[in-house]
Design an enzyme around this catalytic site. Structure first.
Site, PDB file in Angstrom:
ATOM      1  N   VAL A  52       0.851  -1.198   0.000  1.00  0.00           N
ATOM      2  CA  VAL A  52       0.000   0.000   0.000  1.00  0.00           C
ATOM      3  C   VAL A  52       0.885   1.246   0.000  1.00  0.00           C
ATOM      4  CG1 VAL A  52      -2.063  -1.016   1.036  1.00  0.00           C
ATOM      5  CG2 VAL A  52      -0.213  -0.259   2.518  1.00  0.00           C
ATOM      6  N   ARG A 112       3.845   2.761  -2.792  1.00  0.00           N
ATOM      7  CA  ARG A 112       3.877   3.392  -4.106  1.00  0.00           C
ATOM      8  C   ARG A 112       4.435   2.383  -5.093  1.00  0.00           C
ATOM      9  NH1 ARG A 112       1.088   6.831  -2.594  1.00  0.00           N
ATOM     10  NH2 ARG A 112       1.330   9.088  -2.709  1.00  0.00           N
ATOM     11  N   ASP A 130      -2.126  -2.470  -4.081  1.00  0.00           N
ATOM     12  CA  ASP A 130      -2.993  -1.293  -4.205  1.00  0.00           C
ATOM     13  C   ASP A 130      -2.324  -0.193  -5.021  1.00  0.00           C
ATOM     14  OD1 ASP A 130      -5.428   0.144  -3.431  1.00  0.00           O
ATOM     15  OD2 ASP A 130      -4.103   1.410  -2.229  1.00  0.00           O
ATOM     16  N   GLU A 161      -0.026   4.218 -12.911  1.00  0.00           N
ATOM     17  CA  GLU A 161      -1.433   4.067 -12.530  1.00  0.00           C
ATOM     18  C   GLU A 161      -2.272   4.897 -13.480  1.00  0.00           C
ATOM     19  OE1 GLU A 161      -1.931   5.077  -8.418  1.00  0.00           O
ATOM     20  OE2 GLU A 161      -0.699   3.403  -7.734  1.00  0.00           O
ATOM     21  N   HIS A 183      -5.596   1.805  -5.837  1.00  0.00           N
ATOM     22  CA  HIS A 183      -4.986   2.846  -4.988  1.00  0.00           C
ATOM     23  C   HIS A 183      -6.049   3.495  -4.080  1.00  0.00           C
ATOM     24  CE1 HIS A 183      -1.391   5.810  -4.745  1.00  0.00           C
ATOM     25  NE2 HIS A 183      -2.042   5.773  -3.591  1.00  0.00           N
ATOM     26  N   ALA A 206      -6.223   4.193   1.501  1.00  0.00           N
ATOM     27  CA  ALA A 206      -6.447   5.238   2.512  1.00  0.00           C
ATOM     28  C   ALA A 206      -7.825   5.864   2.393  1.00  0.00           C
ATOM     29  CB  ALA A 206      -5.405   6.339   2.355  1.00  0.00           C
TER      30      ALA A 206
HETATM   31  C1  OXD Z   1      -1.984   7.885  -0.772  1.00  0.00           C
HETATM   32  C2  OXD Z   1      -1.225   8.864   0.004  1.00  0.00           C
HETATM   33  O1  OXD Z   1      -1.444   7.299  -1.687  1.00  0.00           O
HETATM   34  O2  OXD Z   1      -1.735   9.282   1.028  1.00  0.00           O
HETATM   35  O3  OXD Z   1      -3.171   7.660  -0.469  1.00  0.00           O
HETATM   36  O4  OXD Z   1      -0.123   9.239  -0.387  1.00  0.00           O
END
Ligand code: OXD
Length: 318
Positions: free
Chosen positions: A229, A231, A255, A260, A279, A282
């Protein structure tokens, strides 16, 4: 540098829709202007004082004479840094502090889903196949979280609540509440060896590109799982496919990708035992409201000459 205005105008790039509406309501007296696209960005960048953004265009900071604050919409600032053309006095702030508890719930959900064999069970359901998929208890196993900041600590708390031991890897290796043991990045193999679960949460910086490669995956416990989760670019996907097919990894939840959205032809889409999400780790229905709260707080602080929150250390990259 131009003279800063008492009440800085905020520019949002691109159009952040309901967040702009909410920011206008919560910052009465502050003008909030939408920059719809890259061409418009180039036209107005010289006037922008506060930029509210996720992925701004690169290579245009030299013209940003009035810029004082870049308020990012997430935790990661890899879409801005490194920015050698961005003046030193410009502050970059992220949105750390608004990701919990949802992001930790997402990670726990993925860990449980992979452990219970949900990808395989869904395939079986589609095939109208009534076969048992059995699994041992999760409690008593060991997880490693790469990244022991606020979000990592939130994940550790929930993973411990289901009986996992949780080790961490961080830049400093300092003992951190919620973790059984924390080691520095260069000692990561010590905790990765025989780990049952790996959660990747580190920011993307020049130091973390490819941090999880074949060597790291090869030492995991047989039947292990990985949840990414962070990058795209931190986990090496060629190595990941090897680890899923020939190595010890049983399943992965991904994720984040580079690029992307994940292109339609990417082989990862069809990899068995991989859960792909767009993605969203969060994101929750409350995230955007909290995010506007961070923007409002920082704009008010800037206006009042108070210290900003969530200031990024450009040298470290987070
Ligand atoms: C995300 C971040 O990718 O908060 O959600 O950077």
């Amino acid at each position: 540098m131009t003279t800063p205005s008492a009440v800085p105008v905020v520019h949002a790039y691109p159009d952040l829709g309901p967040m702009v509406v909410s920011a206008r309501e919560r910052l009465p007296g502050t003008e909030i202007v939408v920059i719809p696209d890259e061409a418009a960005f180039a036209e107005v960048i010289g006037d922008v004082e506060v930029l509210f953004t996720f992925r701004p265009p690169t290579g245009q900071w030299a013209a940003a004479d009035a810029l004082r604050l870049i308020q990012m919409t997430g935790a990661g600032v890899d879409s801005v840094l490194p920015a050698p053309d961005l003046a030193e006095h410009v502050t970059i702030c992220n949105a750390v502090g608004i990701h919990l508890p949802e992001m930790a719930e997402f990670v726990l959900g993925m860990v449980l889903s992979l452990h219970l064999g949900v990808p395989k069970l869904v395939d079986q359901q589609r095939a109208h196949d009534w076969s048992w998929v059995l699994h041992p208890a999760l409690a008593g196993r060991r997880a490693v979280i790469l990244g022991t900041g606020k979000i990592g600590a939130g994940c550790a708390e929930l993973l411990r609540a289901v009986g996992l031991r949780v080790d961490g890897v961080s830049r400093s290796g300092s003992p951190t509440e919620g973790f059984d043991r924390v080691v520095t990045v260069d000692r990561r193999m010590e905790v990765l060896e025989d780990a049952d679960i790996v959660v990747v949460l580190v920011p993307l910086t020049p130091d973390t590109v490819g941090l999880v490669g074949r060597d790291e995956l090869a030492v995991l416990a047989s039947g292990s799982q990985l949840v990414d989760v962070s990058r795209g670019g931190i986990v090496d996907h060629d190595a990941l496919r090897w680890a899923l097919r020939e190595g010890p990894l049983a399943a992965a939840a991904l994720d984040v990708f580079d690029p992307e959205p994940l292109p339609a032809h990417d082989p990862m889409w069809d990899e068995p035992n991989v859960l792909i999400t767009p993605h969203i780790a969060a994101l929750s229905s409350d995230y955007f409201d909290r995010l506007v709260g961070v923007l409002v707080d920082n704009v008010e602080r800037l206006r009042d000459g108070r210290p900003l929150i969530n200031v990024i250390d450009r040298g470290r990259g987070y």
